[in-house]
Write an enzyme that holds these catalytic residues in place. Structure first.
Site, PDB file in Angstrom:
ATOM      1  N   LYS A  32      77.394  -2.732  31.697  1.00  0.00           N
ATOM      2  CA  LYS A  32      78.668  -2.623  30.965  1.00  0.00           C
ATOM      3  C   LYS A  32      79.876  -2.493  31.894  1.00  0.00           C
ATOM      4  O   LYS A  32      80.921  -3.080  31.635  1.00  0.00           O
ATOM      5  CB  LYS A  32      78.617  -1.440  29.999  1.00  0.00           C
ATOM      6  CG  LYS A  32      77.719  -1.675  28.781  1.00  0.00           C
ATOM      7  CD  LYS A  32      77.802  -0.500  27.822  1.00  0.00           C
ATOM      8  CE  LYS A  32      77.070  -0.780  26.544  1.00  0.00           C
ATOM      9  NZ  LYS A  32      77.231   0.284  25.536  1.00  0.00           N
ATOM     10  N   ASP A  63      82.248  -0.550  20.976  1.00  0.00           N
ATOM     11  CA  ASP A  63      81.583   0.731  20.669  1.00  0.00           C
ATOM     12  C   ASP A  63      82.510   1.701  19.932  1.00  0.00           C
ATOM     13  O   ASP A  63      82.109   2.338  18.957  1.00  0.00           O
ATOM     14  CB  ASP A  63      81.067   1.390  21.959  1.00  0.00           C
ATOM     15  CG  ASP A  63      79.729   0.810  22.402  1.00  0.00           C
ATOM     16  OD1 ASP A  63      79.017   0.239  21.558  1.00  0.00           O
ATOM     17  OD2 ASP A  63      79.411   0.933  23.603  1.00  0.00           O
TER      18      ASP A  63
HETATM   19  P1  NAP Z   1      75.556   8.360  29.896  1.00  0.00           P
HETATM   20  O1  NAP Z   1      76.730   7.561  30.322  1.00  0.00           O
HETATM   21  O2  NAP Z   1      74.387   8.489  30.811  1.00  0.00           O
HETATM   22  O3  NAP Z   1      76.092   9.846  29.553  1.00  0.00           O
HETATM   23  C1  NAP Z   1      75.178  10.875  29.231  1.00  0.00           C
HETATM   24  C2  NAP Z   1      75.950  12.134  28.816  1.00  0.00           C
HETATM   25  O4  NAP Z   1      74.986  13.114  28.410  1.00  0.00           O
HETATM   26  C3  NAP Z   1      76.761  12.755  29.950  1.00  0.00           C
HETATM   27  O5  NAP Z   1      77.937  13.322  29.426  1.00  0.00           O
HETATM   28  C4  NAP Z   1      75.812  13.859  30.473  1.00  0.00           C
HETATM   29  O6  NAP Z   1      76.483  14.955  31.068  1.00  0.00           O
HETATM   30  C5  NAP Z   1      75.192  14.309  29.168  1.00  0.00           C
HETATM   31  N1  NAP Z   1      73.903  14.985  29.397  1.00  0.00           N
HETATM   32  C6  NAP Z   1      72.757  14.405  29.800  1.00  0.00           C
HETATM   33  N2  NAP Z   1      71.783  15.333  29.914  1.00  0.00           N
HETATM   34  C7  NAP Z   1      72.358  16.538  29.581  1.00  0.00           C
HETATM   35  C8  NAP Z   1      71.874  17.879  29.516  1.00  0.00           C
HETATM   36  N3  NAP Z   1      70.603  18.180  29.830  1.00  0.00           N
HETATM   37  N4  NAP Z   1      72.735  18.858  29.155  1.00  0.00           N
HETATM   38  C9  NAP Z   1      74.022  18.559  28.844  1.00  0.00           C
HETATM   39  N5  NAP Z   1      74.540  17.300  28.891  1.00  0.00           N
HETATM   40  C10 NAP Z   1      73.708  16.310  29.254  1.00  0.00           C
HETATM   41  O7  NAP Z   1      74.956   7.817  28.532  1.00  0.00           O
HETATM   42  P2  NAP Z   1      75.736   7.016  27.355  1.00  0.00           P
HETATM   43  O8  NAP Z   1      75.604   5.566  27.581  1.00  0.00           O
HETATM   44  O9  NAP Z   1      77.085   7.601  27.197  1.00  0.00           O
HETATM   45  O10 NAP Z   1      74.812   7.354  26.079  1.00  0.00           O
HETATM   46  C11 NAP Z   1      74.779   8.657  25.546  1.00  0.00           C
HETATM   47  C12 NAP Z   1      73.990   8.658  24.230  1.00  0.00           C
HETATM   48  O11 NAP Z   1      74.656   7.843  23.262  1.00  0.00           O
HETATM   49  C13 NAP Z   1      72.570   8.093  24.364  1.00  0.00           C
HETATM   50  O12 NAP Z   1      71.719   8.869  23.552  1.00  0.00           O
HETATM   51  C14 NAP Z   1      72.696   6.693  23.783  1.00  0.00           C
HETATM   52  O13 NAP Z   1      71.491   6.222  23.226  1.00  0.00           O
HETATM   53  C15 NAP Z   1      73.740   6.914  22.706  1.00  0.00           C
HETATM   54  N6  NAP Z   1      74.498   5.687  22.348  1.00  0.00           N
HETATM   55  C16 NAP Z   1      74.476   5.274  21.046  1.00  0.00           C
HETATM   56  C17 NAP Z   1      75.215   4.160  20.662  1.00  0.00           C
HETATM   57  C18 NAP Z   1      75.196   3.719  19.228  1.00  0.00           C
HETATM   58  O14 NAP Z   1      75.652   2.607  18.931  1.00  0.00           O
HETATM   59  N7  NAP Z   1      74.709   4.536  18.320  1.00  0.00           N
HETATM   60  C19 NAP Z   1      75.970   3.448  21.613  1.00  0.00           C
HETATM   61  C20 NAP Z   1      75.982   3.902  22.936  1.00  0.00           C
HETATM   62  C21 NAP Z   1      75.233   5.029  23.293  1.00  0.00           C
HETATM   63  P3  NAP Z   1      76.805  14.966  32.670  1.00  0.00           P
HETATM   64  O15 NAP Z   1      78.055  14.160  32.854  1.00  0.00           O
HETATM   65  O16 NAP Z   1      76.993  16.391  32.982  1.00  0.00           O
HETATM   66  O17 NAP Z   1      75.619  14.351  33.356  1.00  0.00           O
END
Ligand code: NAP
Length: 268
Positions: free
Chosen positions: A63, A99
């Site tokens: 992305k 998104d």
């Molecule tokens: P990402 O960029 O890897 O971000 C992950 C986030 O989760 C970061 O803020 C991270 O915090 C936090 N995190 C991870 N482990 C944690 C923990 N143990 N305790 C507290 N915070 C934690 O991932 P993303 O692409 O944004 O995706 C995030 C979620 O959204 C995923 O579940 C994904 O499947 C979902 N999603 C859904 C859609 C939809 O259309 N429904 C679209 C996109 C994403 P740190 O910064 O501190 O590491």
């Protein structure tokens, strides 16, 4: 031909959603998953042009890497620094990000919007798209609460209007902010199938005023612990599936370069 690219990509739901919508619209266009490894985008773009790909969606890990490879970028892609939808227009690659718009449409559809005061959990790619899009609706304060505070700060600096405020992720802070909010959106991986971690404490949900809502971007499982806990408290809930569907509808509008019957397609 349309595609979704990523690595991994075979878990993607897009090859289920897009063909169903295309079939409903009576269009004979294929939509297939294509594994493209990190670093493989320049080769893929050349291949795609030569093989009649007129548009594609992108998931991990592409992305952000797509940004410098596009000829033109839509406003949401510029704001987020990430592209999830790419169209070929007169030989030029145009990148968009659907998104945030998908999230807003899902919130509307589920009756969780408008909300005054929003607590966003997480500051990763999804949180960025959601927070920056909701900020443009100016719904009162939006707090971006993240384990790594510096990432929340960086995200909030991208908001030109100062609607977003960075915050910590500890239970005390979350409770304090929830008492001033009507909506919580989980954009972290906490509670997702395959994620070894879970929210340690759901007491922040008790601080939300009655009639508030909780959206979880996760759709595997369909109902996370967060949503179970929210529902048990009588709060409105929504998982990540409607957002996934609406971002796909907006992507298809870009691919086909026309407005589509969104609510009808969402049902499909
Ligand atoms: P990402 O960029 O890897 O971000 C992950 C986030 O989760 C970061 O803020 C991270 O915090 C936090 N995190 C991870 N482990 C944690 C923990 N143990 N305790 C507290 N915070 C934690 O991932 P993303 O692409 O944004 O995706 C995030 C979620 O959204 C995923 O579940 C994904 O499947 C979902 N999603 C859904 C859609 C939809 O259309 N429904 C679209 C996109 C994403 P740190 O910064 O501190 O590491």
């Amino acid at each position: 031909m349309l595609q979704v690219i990523g690595d991994p990509v075979l878990h993607s739901k897009s090859p289920l959603i897009h063909p169903a919508m295309l079939h409903h619209l009576g269009l004979d266009l294929s939509y297939t998953p294509q594994v493209v490894p990190k670093g493989g985008l320049p080769d893929y773009l050349a291949w795609a042009k030569a093989h009649g790909v007129t548009g594609f969606n992108a998931t991990m890990p592409h992305k952000e890497d797509l940004i410098p490879l596009m000829d033109t970028l839509g406003e949401d892609a510029v704001r987020c620094g990430a592209v999830n939808t790419v169209c070929l227009r007169d030989g030029a690659w145009v990148g968009h990000n659907t998104d945030g718009e998908g999230c807003l449409a899902a919130l509307h559809h589920q009756g969780l919007w408008p909300a005054r005061g929003v607590v966003i959990l997480g500051a990763g790619g999804a949180a960025k798209a959601v927070a920056l899009r909701l900020a443009r609706e100016n719904p009162g304060p939006i707090w971006v609460c993240n384990r790594t505070r510096s990432k929340a700060q960086q995200l909030c600096q991208l908001d030109p209007d100062g609607v977003l405020t960075p915050a910590d992720f500890d239970p005390g802070t979350l409770s304090h902010l929830c008492s001033q909010a009507q909506l919580v959106i989980n954009c972290t991986n906490l509670g997702m199938d395959g994620c070894p971690h879970q929210f340690e404490d759901f007491s922040f949900l008790d601080a939300l005023p009655s009639g508030s809502g909780v959206m979880d971007l996760i759709y595997h499982p369909a109902k996370t612990q967060l949503l179970h806990q929210a529902q048990a408290r009588g709060l409105g809930v929504c998982n990540g599936l409607p957002m996934l569907v609406y971002q796909a509808i907006f992507a298809l509008e870009y691919f086909l370069d026309r407005q589509l019957p969104g609510e009808e397609l969402a049902q499909v």
